[in-house]
Design a protein around this motif. Sequence first.
Motif, PDB file in Angstrom:
ATOM      1  N   CYS A 191     -30.338 -26.357  26.824  1.00 33.11           N
ATOM      2  CA  CYS A 191     -28.618 -27.407  27.271  1.00 33.11           C
ATOM      3  C   CYS A 191     -29.404 -28.451  26.453  1.00 33.11           C
ATOM      4  CB  CYS A 191     -29.777 -27.483  28.431  1.00 33.11           C
ATOM      5  SG  CYS A 191     -28.803 -25.836  29.659  1.00 33.11           S
ATOM      6  N   ALA A 223     -26.617 -21.462  26.355  1.00 31.20           N
ATOM      7  CA  ALA A 223     -27.793 -21.527  27.393  1.00 31.20           C
ATOM      8  C   ALA A 223     -28.456 -20.279  28.172  1.00 31.20           C
ATOM      9  CB  ALA A 223     -27.868 -22.492  28.373  1.00 31.20           C
ATOM     10  N   VAL A 226     -20.223 -28.583  29.726  1.00 32.65           N
ATOM     11  CA  VAL A 226     -19.903 -27.271  30.304  1.00 32.65           C
ATOM     12  C   VAL A 226     -19.250 -27.295  29.779  1.00 32.65           C
ATOM     13  CG1 VAL A 226     -19.266 -25.737  32.464  1.00 32.65           C
ATOM     14  CG2 VAL A 226     -21.112 -27.573  32.418  1.00 32.65           C
ATOM     15  N   VAL A 271     -28.378 -33.165  29.475  1.00 32.27           N
ATOM     16  CA  VAL A 271     -28.057 -32.351  28.928  1.00 32.27           C
ATOM     17  C   VAL A 271     -27.417 -32.679  27.948  1.00 32.27           C
ATOM     18  CG1 VAL A 271     -26.242 -30.645  29.490  1.00 32.27           C
ATOM     19  CG2 VAL A 271     -27.946 -31.036  31.298  1.00 32.27           C
ATOM     20  N   THR A 318     -33.968 -24.573  38.692  1.00 27.94           N
ATOM     21  CA  THR A 318     -33.376 -24.969  36.893  1.00 27.94           C
ATOM     22  C   THR A 318     -34.066 -26.110  36.748  1.00 27.94           C
ATOM     23  OG1 THR A 318     -31.774 -24.001  37.361  1.00 27.94           O
ATOM     24  CG2 THR A 318     -31.436 -25.532  35.619  1.00 27.94           C
ATOM     25  N   THR A 323     -23.922 -27.621  27.858  1.00 23.37           N
ATOM     26  CA  THR A 323     -24.867 -26.111  27.635  1.00 23.37           C
ATOM     27  C   THR A 323     -23.984 -24.787  26.773  1.00 23.37           C
ATOM     28  OG1 THR A 323     -23.145 -25.605  29.554  1.00 23.37           O
ATOM     29  CG2 THR A 323     -24.720 -26.848  30.472  1.00 23.37           C
ATOM     30  N   SER A 347     -34.478 -22.074  28.077  1.00 18.52           N
ATOM     31  CA  SER A 347     -32.687 -22.110  28.148  1.00 18.52           C
ATOM     32  C   SER A 347     -32.360 -23.541  28.559  1.00 18.52           C
ATOM     33  CB  SER A 347     -32.290 -21.184  29.103  1.00 18.52           C
ATOM     34  OG  SER A 347     -32.565 -21.641  30.876  1.00 18.52           O
TER      35      SER A 347
END
Length: 295
Positions: free
Chosen positions: A281, A248, A88, A242, A237, A245, A277
């Motif tokens: 990721c 995304a 993130v 990942v 989701t 992100t 999306s």
Amino acid sequence: MNNSIVVGIGEALWDCLPYGKKIGGAPANFAYHVSQFGLNGYAISAVGNDELGTEIINVLQAKGVRNIMSVVDYPTGTVQVKLDDKGVPQYDIKTDVAWDNIPLTEPMLNLAKQAKAVCWGSLAQRNAVSRNTIYKFIAALHPDALKIFDINLRLSFYTQEIIEQSLRMCDILKINDEELIIISQMLNGSASVYLETSRAICEELIKRYNLKMLILTCGTQGSYLFTADGQSSFEPTPHVAVADTVGAGDSFTGAFIASILSGMNIVEAHKIAVKVSAFVCTQNGAMPSYDPKTI
């Protein structure tokens, strides 16, 4: 090929990630993902008269993204991006850069008259020059064009006045769960967040601002669509490995709008947006290559 013109207007910049720089900026990302579906995605922004600016134009062209990139006397925008252990991002967004100073031009206004949809966010509205250009572009749209406000709250680069103005102008609001709390607190006072469910807040926003649709993304907890006529959709989701992100959410918006413009219903479009999306990721950067038919 669908010749529909779909525009992302606002920031175009370099995301400076731990593994190197990647072209980014939510509106440019949106235009790229729309173009992956065969539509004419256009990115409108401004770059500096520098190597980074030239490189943005070259990369967009190489990726098949049509663009109106004004060259202005400010440096090309950059963002220092740090990733946590879940991929993130945290952003350090440079100020007083080219995309803060997007001039209004005749080619932009001509494009607005032909566009089927436009997407913009809050970040490029932090400076009056770009904010006024965005507003005038939207005012020049055909009345039937879809107007999407992908709110993208970043740091402290927004005000209640700016948010409410865009809410009044848009047909579709795209927002995530953290932003929904911030907006509810901003518009209603902090108490309402604890008294209302997320769905009730979404329905209130639809009614208050006469929205056609609201898209709520909740990270790993799934995503929701709510419409003015009472339709709704939920998609979980997918669990993926990942990489990061970054972009995304922009890919979700681009895939969804492209699917809607191709004639799909909201449930079908929602499913495709989630798949795209999730794929993004798993890739580094906001503009990985893909074929929507094989995701």
